[in-house]
Design a protein around this motif. Structure first.
Motif, PDB file in Angstrom:
ATOM      1  N   MET A 175    -108.430  -2.353  46.974  1.00 19.51           N
ATOM      2  CA  MET A 175    -109.712  -2.810  46.450  1.00 19.51           C
ATOM      3  C   MET A 175    -110.793  -1.958  47.086  1.00 19.51           C
ATOM      4  O   MET A 175    -110.789  -1.746  48.307  1.00 19.51           O
ATOM      5  CB  MET A 175    -109.962  -4.283  46.779  1.00 19.51           C
ATOM      6  CG  MET A 175    -111.314  -4.757  46.251  1.00 19.51           C
ATOM      7  SD  MET A 175    -111.600  -6.535  46.410  1.00 19.51           S
ATOM      8  CE  MET A 175    -111.513  -6.752  48.171  1.00 19.51           C
ATOM      9  N   VAL A 230    -114.977   6.848  36.333  1.00 18.45           N
ATOM     10  CA  VAL A 230    -114.026   5.941  35.680  1.00 18.45           C
ATOM     11  C   VAL A 230    -113.116   6.726  34.738  1.00 18.45           C
ATOM     12  O   VAL A 230    -111.891   6.540  34.752  1.00 18.45           O
ATOM     13  CB  VAL A 230    -114.762   4.813  34.915  1.00 18.45           C
ATOM     14  CG1 VAL A 230    -113.803   4.024  34.039  1.00 18.45           C
ATOM     15  CG2 VAL A 230    -115.487   3.888  35.888  1.00 18.45           C
ATOM     16  N   ASP A 234    -106.912   3.839  37.897  1.00 20.07           N
ATOM     17  CA  ASP A 234    -107.924   2.796  37.711  1.00 20.07           C
ATOM     18  C   ASP A 234    -107.262   1.493  37.269  1.00 20.07           C
ATOM     19  O   ASP A 234    -106.471   1.480  36.342  1.00 20.07           O
ATOM     20  CB  ASP A 234    -108.941   3.237  36.659  1.00 20.07           C
ATOM     21  CG  ASP A 234    -110.023   2.206  36.430  1.00 20.07           C
ATOM     22  OD1 ASP A 234    -110.574   1.701  37.417  1.00 20.07           O
ATOM     23  OD2 ASP A 234    -110.310   1.896  35.255  1.00 20.07           O
ATOM     24  N   GLY A 255    -112.655  -2.804  37.435  1.00 18.77           N
ATOM     25  CA  GLY A 255    -113.733  -2.952  38.396  1.00 18.77           C
ATOM     26  C   GLY A 255    -114.872  -3.742  37.788  1.00 18.77           C
ATOM     27  O   GLY A 255    -114.932  -3.904  36.565  1.00 18.77           O
ATOM     28  N   TYR A 256    -115.740  -4.207  38.635  1.00 11.25           N
ATOM     29  CA  TYR A 256    -116.829  -5.054  38.173  1.00 11.25           C
ATOM     30  C   TYR A 256    -118.060  -4.838  39.031  1.00 11.25           C
ATOM     31  O   TYR A 256    -117.966  -4.710  40.249  1.00 11.25           O
ATOM     32  CB  TYR A 256    -116.432  -6.533  38.261  1.00 11.25           C
ATOM     33  CG  TYR A 256    -115.182  -6.829  37.487  1.00 11.25           C
ATOM     34  CD1 TYR A 256    -115.232  -7.118  36.131  1.00 11.25           C
ATOM     35  CD2 TYR A 256    -113.938  -6.772  38.106  1.00 11.25           C
ATOM     36  CE1 TYR A 256    -114.074  -7.348  35.417  1.00 11.25           C
ATOM     37  CE2 TYR A 256    -112.783  -7.010  37.395  1.00 11.25           C
ATOM     38  CZ  TYR A 256    -112.850  -7.298  36.054  1.00 11.25           C
ATOM     39  OH  TYR A 256    -111.710  -7.517  35.350  1.00 11.25           O
ATOM     40  N   ARG A 257    -119.225  -4.827  38.398  1.00 12.97           N
ATOM     41  CA  ARG A 257    -120.483  -4.874  39.133  1.00 12.97           C
ATOM     42  C   ARG A 257    -120.712  -6.326  39.510  1.00 12.97           C
ATOM     43  O   ARG A 257    -120.303  -7.238  38.796  1.00 12.97           O
ATOM     44  CB  ARG A 257    -121.630  -4.402  38.247  1.00 12.97           C
ATOM     45  CG  ARG A 257    -121.597  -2.926  37.982  1.00 12.97           C
ATOM     46  CD  ARG A 257    -122.729  -2.491  37.075  1.00 12.97           C
ATOM     47  NE  ARG A 257    -124.017  -2.872  37.623  1.00 12.97           N
ATOM     48  CZ  ARG A 257    -125.132  -2.955  36.901  1.00 12.97           C
ATOM     49  NH1 ARG A 257    -125.111  -2.686  35.621  1.00 12.97           N
ATOM     50  NH2 ARG A 257    -126.253  -3.308  37.457  1.00 12.97           N
ATOM     51  N   GLY A 296    -120.327  -4.194  44.010  1.00 13.52           N
ATOM     52  CA  GLY A 296    -119.286  -4.126  42.989  1.00 13.52           C
ATOM     53  C   GLY A 296    -117.933  -3.935  43.633  1.00 13.52           C
ATOM     54  O   GLY A 296    -117.835  -3.642  44.825  1.00 13.52           O
ATOM     55  N   ILE A 297    -116.912  -4.129  42.826  1.00 10.60           N
ATOM     56  CA  ILE A 297    -115.545  -3.929  43.300  1.00 10.60           C
ATOM     57  C   ILE A 297    -114.786  -3.077  42.297  1.00 10.60           C
ATOM     58  O   ILE A 297    -115.104  -3.068  41.111  1.00 10.60           O
ATOM     59  CB  ILE A 297    -114.783  -5.257  43.522  1.00 10.60           C
ATOM     60  CG1 ILE A 297    -114.589  -6.000  42.200  1.00 10.60           C
ATOM     61  CG2 ILE A 297    -115.476  -6.115  44.552  1.00 10.60           C
ATOM     62  CD1 ILE A 297    -113.570  -7.110  42.260  1.00 10.60           C
ATOM     63  N   GLY A 298    -113.812  -2.369  42.789  1.00  8.09           N
ATOM     64  CA  GLY A 298    -112.914  -1.608  41.938  1.00  8.09           C
ATOM     65  C   GLY A 298    -111.501  -1.812  42.427  1.00  8.09           C
ATOM     66  O   GLY A 298    -111.281  -2.006  43.621  1.00  8.09           O
ATOM     67  N   LEU A 299    -110.561  -1.794  41.523  1.00 10.61           N
ATOM     68  CA  LEU A 299    -109.146  -1.877  41.886  1.00 10.61           C
ATOM     69  C   LEU A 299    -108.487  -0.574  41.475  1.00 10.61           C
ATOM     70  O   LEU A 299    -108.668  -0.117  40.339  1.00 10.61           O
ATOM     71  CB  LEU A 299    -108.471  -3.052  41.181  1.00 10.61           C
ATOM     72  CG  LEU A 299    -108.990  -4.432  41.544  1.00 10.61           C
ATOM     73  CD1 LEU A 299    -108.319  -5.494  40.682  1.00 10.61           C
ATOM     74  CD2 LEU A 299    -108.761  -4.722  43.013  1.00 10.61           C
ATOM     75  N   ILE A 300    -107.753   0.009  42.409  1.00 10.49           N
ATOM     76  CA  ILE A 300    -107.069   1.265  42.118  1.00 10.49           C
ATOM     77  C   ILE A 300    -105.618   1.169  42.556  1.00 10.49           C
ATOM     78  O   ILE A 300    -105.260   0.317  43.363  1.00 10.49           O
ATOM     79  CB  ILE A 300    -107.746   2.458  42.828  1.00 10.49           C
ATOM     80  CG1 ILE A 300    -107.728   2.274  44.351  1.00 10.49           C
ATOM     81  CG2 ILE A 300    -109.155   2.685  42.293  1.00 10.49           C
ATOM     82  CD1 ILE A 300    -108.090   3.517  45.137  1.00 10.49           C
ATOM     83  N   HIS A 308    -116.354   8.526  44.142  1.00  9.52           N
ATOM     84  CA  HIS A 308    -117.200   7.544  43.455  1.00  9.52           C
ATOM     85  C   HIS A 308    -118.667   7.800  43.797  1.00  9.52           C
ATOM     86  O   HIS A 308    -118.998   8.046  44.950  1.00  9.52           O
ATOM     87  CB  HIS A 308    -116.803   6.122  43.845  1.00  9.52           C
ATOM     88  CG  HIS A 308    -117.374   5.094  42.931  1.00  9.52           C
ATOM     89  ND1 HIS A 308    -118.695   4.718  42.974  1.00  9.52           N
ATOM     90  CD2 HIS A 308    -116.809   4.390  41.931  1.00  9.52           C
ATOM     91  CE1 HIS A 308    -118.912   3.818  42.050  1.00  9.52           C
ATOM     92  NE2 HIS A 308    -117.779   3.604  41.395  1.00  9.52           N
TER      93      HIS A 308
END
Length: 109
Positions: free
Chosen positions: A4, A27, A36, A39-41, A74-78, A93
């Motif tokens: 995350m 992205v 990817d 992800g969410y703001r 925000g979060i991103g999942l990779i 990023h």
């Protein structure tokens, strides 16, 4: 392994840099690399609540828990082969230049 990415924003950071890579380019690159996972703001910190239950009582505090200038935005999942690849991905990023990105491995079953 999945990681995350927590994108931290700095309140006084400029909204736009002329040479800044738009998040959409990041992205698109990560989707091409098949790393990817979404992800969410996040909404503004003033809309945040922190919940704790202690001794059977629920306490709700207005705002985020952290008392720092940088707040998670925000979060991103990779999906990355290892921490080195996760660092390489996070460093690309745009948020890494204006704030910070925390990398956390997820528990896998």
């Amino acid at each position: 392994m999945q990681y995350m990415l927590l994108m931290a924003a700095v309140p006084d950071a400029p909204a736009h840099e002329p040479d800044r890579t738009p998040p959409t380019e990041w992205v698109e690159e990560m989707q091409r690399r098949d790393v990817d996972r979404g992800g969410y703001r996040l909404r503004l910190p003033d809309e945040t609540r922190t919940v704790r239950v202690q001794g059977g009582e629920t306490a709700v505090v207005h705002g985020p828990y952290a008392e720092v200038a940088e707040q998670v935005a925000g979060i991103g999942l990779i999906e990355a082969a290892d921490l080195d690849e996760a660092i390489e991905i996070a460093a690309k990023h745009p948020s890494a230049r204006l704030g910070a990105i925390e990398i956390r491995p997820l528990w896998s079953e």
